[in-house]
Each structure stands twice: as structure tokens, then as C-alpha cells.
Design an enzyme around this catalytic site. Structure first.
Site, short mmCIF file in Angstrom:
data_model
loop_
_atom_site.label_atom_id
_atom_site.label_comp_id
_atom_site.label_asym_id
_atom_site.label_seq_id
_atom_site.Cartn_x
_atom_site.Cartn_y
_atom_site.Cartn_z
N TYR A 127 1.02 20.43 -13.37
CA TYR A 127 1.70 19.11 -13.01
C TYR A 127 2.71 19.30 -14.64
O TYR A 127 2.26 19.58 -15.52
CB TYR A 127 1.15 17.27 -13.15
CG TYR A 127 0.57 17.90 -12.05
CD1 TYR A 127 0.35 17.61 -10.52
CD2 TYR A 127 -0.75 16.59 -12.35
CE1 TYR A 127 0.12 17.15 -9.92
CE2 TYR A 127 -1.78 16.08 -11.26
CZ TYR A 127 -1.11 16.51 -10.18
OH TYR A 127 -1.43 15.37 -9.09
N LEU A 167 -0.39 2.84 -3.61
CA LEU A 167 0.95 2.07 -3.58
C LEU A 167 1.94 3.00 -2.95
O LEU A 167 3.49 2.50 -3.18
CB LEU A 167 1.07 1.85 -5.40
CG LEU A 167 -0.15 0.80 -5.79
CD1 LEU A 167 0.75 0.65 -7.01
CD2 LEU A 167 -0.07 0.01 -5.24
N ARG A 171 3.09 5.93 -3.30
CA ARG A 171 4.24 5.93 -4.37
C ARG A 171 5.23 4.97 -5.34
O ARG A 171 6.32 5.14 -5.76
CB ARG A 171 5.27 7.70 -4.42
CG ARG A 171 4.60 8.64 -4.13
CD ARG A 171 5.15 10.01 -3.22
NE ARG A 171 4.08 10.52 -2.65
CZ ARG A 171 2.87 10.80 -2.21
NH1 ARG A 171 2.75 9.55 -1.15
NH2 ARG A 171 2.27 12.01 -1.85
N GLY A 172 4.83 4.00 -5.50
CA GLY A 172 5.62 2.87 -6.19
C GLY A 172 6.00 2.32 -4.89
O GLY A 172 6.61 0.83 -5.28
N SER A 192 4.30 -0.86 -4.10
CA SER A 192 4.62 -1.91 -5.88
C SER A 192 4.83 -3.80 -5.90
O SER A 192 3.96 -4.22 -6.51
CB SER A 192 4.91 -1.69 -6.43
OG SER A 192 6.04 -0.69 -7.08
N GLY A 193 5.46 -3.64 -5.11
CA GLY A 193 6.74 -4.96 -5.21
C GLY A 193 7.66 -5.16 -6.29
O GLY A 193 8.55 -5.16 -7.06
#
Length: 333
Positions: free
Chosen positions: A56, A206, A208-209, A212-213
Site C-alpha cells: 500500500y 461498502l 469501495r464507497g 455508502s450513500g
């Protein structure tokens, strides 16, 4: 925070873990000070499981995490570290290496960057197709015997490989993508893990978002790994965000956010599953941890299933060239 045990022989960890990958540029720029503040806020909230990988940010994430943990008692947190994914100077991924000597080399640098004398869970990030899994697990078991590793984990491997690994040494957990829109593990991987006493640390809860909303209907920019992910292509994104709006209707009827309902759904799938959430900011962390405050009834779960069945999402979770080399995507999944 509620605690959960990873597998039959694994550690007791917080019921939600913090994934730190996004703090090292995988989703675009991240603020260093806010990242460190988020790690501290997670620890203060009772999160003990911190997940990273030596690739990473090409070591950046481990260095960042080591800085954030400096001076914090070692028994307040558990480090889950992935190794083996190779990158070149441009940041491109160029393969996987889980040969025994490489395993011992990789952990040496991780311990230095993190500033610790042992890792709580150590795992190859992907299957090295050129190295028998038995050889990799054998090397990891030597690190356990030497005290550098407490537990062995795996990531994104299929049921058959999991069985071969467990035959060599107990496996604490399998880290694999799992969410209400990514449910491939339910076919054979999750049943095999439960049969073998292996816990699940679920990343991508989620998507990767995406669920998530909060994700806007914009195609991701260069530098954001989602720009290469089929689910975020324009031809799929509009349909996927319509699915999120259907989830929002259910969530708001219960006074919840979409993030809360998505995390609560994963938590409801079994006490042997620990979601790993990739919050990069304290406000994101607060919302994700509040998923623990939500209890979904059978009627709630049925309503969610009605708008988000297993095959509802449009587009694969990774590009085809990546999926082709993932053991978890092969025939026994």
C-alpha cells in the site's frame, strides 16, 4: 465495542476493523494528519484490528501506521498485514511472490516500518501461482514458532486452496471481499471456512464507497483505483447508484444511513465475520462504527434482499485481467 473471535484458533478482535489502504493514495490523495487522527479515533472507539499491506503506497501505509502507533501500548491494537504483491517504480502491479525466503524478507521490512517486534496476523495478499500454498504456509508457521507472527491468515483464495492451507497450519481468517452487493463467497468459500473453523474478515463492505450513500455520479479520476473498476464505469454506474437509492429508501424509513444499513447487513451474516472498513476521515469512521448500533429484523433483511439480490450489481469488482489471477474467482468459489 463488541468483540468477535476470528475462527476457532484465532485472536479476539474488535467487531469492526479499520482498513488503512485508502490513507496511502489508492483512492486519490489523502491527508496525512487526518489519517493519523482517524487511526487514533478508531483506537479510542474500541477498534483494535488495524489492516495494512506492505505494498500500500509501496511501504507508505506501514510507515504512516507506525507513526500513528508510536507510544501506544502494543496490547491496545492488533496488526493484520498482507505481503507478496509486487509493484514497480511506476506503482504498477507486476505479480505475486510468496516463496519461503521472500516471506521472511518481507516481514523483516514490515516490522521495521511498523516499529513492532511481531505481527498479529500475517497473510499473502494473493495466491502465488508459482509457489505451492503448502510452502508458503510452512514458512509462515516458522515465523509463528519464532514469535514474529501470532496467527496466519489468507486473502482472496478459494475453498480448495483453503483446505490445503489448513492441513499445514491453523488459519485464523480469510480476508475477502464481501458485501450485500458482492456475495460470491456464499457459494462455497464461506461454507468451507465455517467447516474448517476459519473466520472471515470482510473488506469492501461498502463496495469501495459505491454503496455508502455518499458516492457522486462521477467517473473516478486517474490515481483512483476505482477508475479501472467496471462497477464505476459510466455504463454501469447509473444503474448501481439507482440500486443505492432503493437502499436509501429502506434505510431512511428506519432512521438510518445507507452506510449503516450496509455494514449492519454484513454484521448480521454471522458472528464469525468481521467487517474491515476503509475510513480515511474521522467523520467516515463515526458513521461506519454506528453500523453496530443497528439491528436488522428478518423483515428488514427481506426488504434489503428485495432491492439488492445477489446479482443486482452491474459490473465486476475488479478488471477481468485481475480476476483471471484471483484464486477466489475460480471454479470452487
Amino acid at each position: 465495542m463488541e468483540q468477535r473471535t476470528l475462527g476457532s484458533a484465532g485472536p479476539v478482535v474488535s467487531g469492526i476493523g479499520l482498513g488503512c489502504m485508502g490513507m496511502s493514495g489508492m483512492y486519490g490523495p489523502a491527508d496525512r494528519a487526518e489519517s493519523i487522527a482517524t487511526i487514533h479515533a478508531a483506537l479510542d472507539s474500541g477498534v483494535t484490528l488495524l489492516d495494512t499491506g506492505d505494498f500500500y503506497g509501496m511501504g507508505h501505509n506501514e510507515t504512516l501506521l507506525g507513526e500513528a502507533l508510536r507510544g501506544i501500548p502494543r496490547d491496545r491494537y492488533q496488526l493484520s498485514v498482507k505481503f507478496g504483491s509486487l509493484r514497480d517504480p511506476s506503482g504498477a502491479f507486476i505479480g505475486n511472490d510468496s516463496r519461503p525466503n521472500s516471506v521472511k524478507n518481507f516481514i523483516t521490512y514490515s516490522l521495521q516500518r511498523l516499529g513492532v517486534d511481531h505481527l498479529d496476523i500475517y497473510r499473502p495478499s494473493r495466491l502465488d501461482e508459482d509457489t505451492p500454498i503448502e510452502d508458503t504456509i510452512g514458512a509462515l508457521s516458522e515465523l509463528v514458532q519464532a514469535g514474529y507472527v501470532r496467527h496466519i491468515g489468507l486473502s482472496e483464495i478459494g475453498a480448495a486452496t483453503l483446505r490445503r492451507a489448513v492441513a499445514v497450519h491453523p488459519i485464523a481468517d480469510l480476508q475477502i471481499e464481501y458485501s450485500l452487493v458482492t456475495r460470491g463467497i456464499e457459494r462455497s468459500i464461506l461454507p468451507a471456512a465455517r467447516e474448517l473453523g476459519v473466520g472471515i474478515t470482510a473488506y469492501g463492505v461498502l463496495a469501495r464507497g459505491l454503496i455508502s450513500g455518499h458516492y457522486r455520479a462521477d467517473v473516478p479520476q486517474a490515481g483512483d483505483m476505482r477508475a479501472r473498476t467496471p462497477r464505476f464505469r459510466k455504463d454501469n454506474l447509473d444503474a448501481n447508484l439507482s440500486l443505492v437509492e432503493a437502499l436509501r429508501t429502506i434505510a431512511e424509513a428506519k432512521g438510518m444511513s445507507v452506510t449503516q444499513i450496509a455494514i449492519a447487513w454484513v454484521l448480521a451474516q454471522g458472528g464469525d465475520i468481521v467487517p474491515v472498513v476503509g475510513a480515511r476521515r474521522r467523520d467516515q469512521l463515526t458513521e461506519t462504527l454506528s453500523g453496530f448500533d443497528v439491528t436488522l429484523s428478518p423483515d428488514d433483511l427481506a426488504a434489503i434482499e428485495s432491492v439488492a439480490p445477489a446479482d443486482a450489481i452491474k459490473g465486476a469488482r475488479y478488471p477481468d485481467m485481475v480476476l483471471a489471477h484471483m484464486d477466489s474467482e475460480r471454479g470452487d468459489t
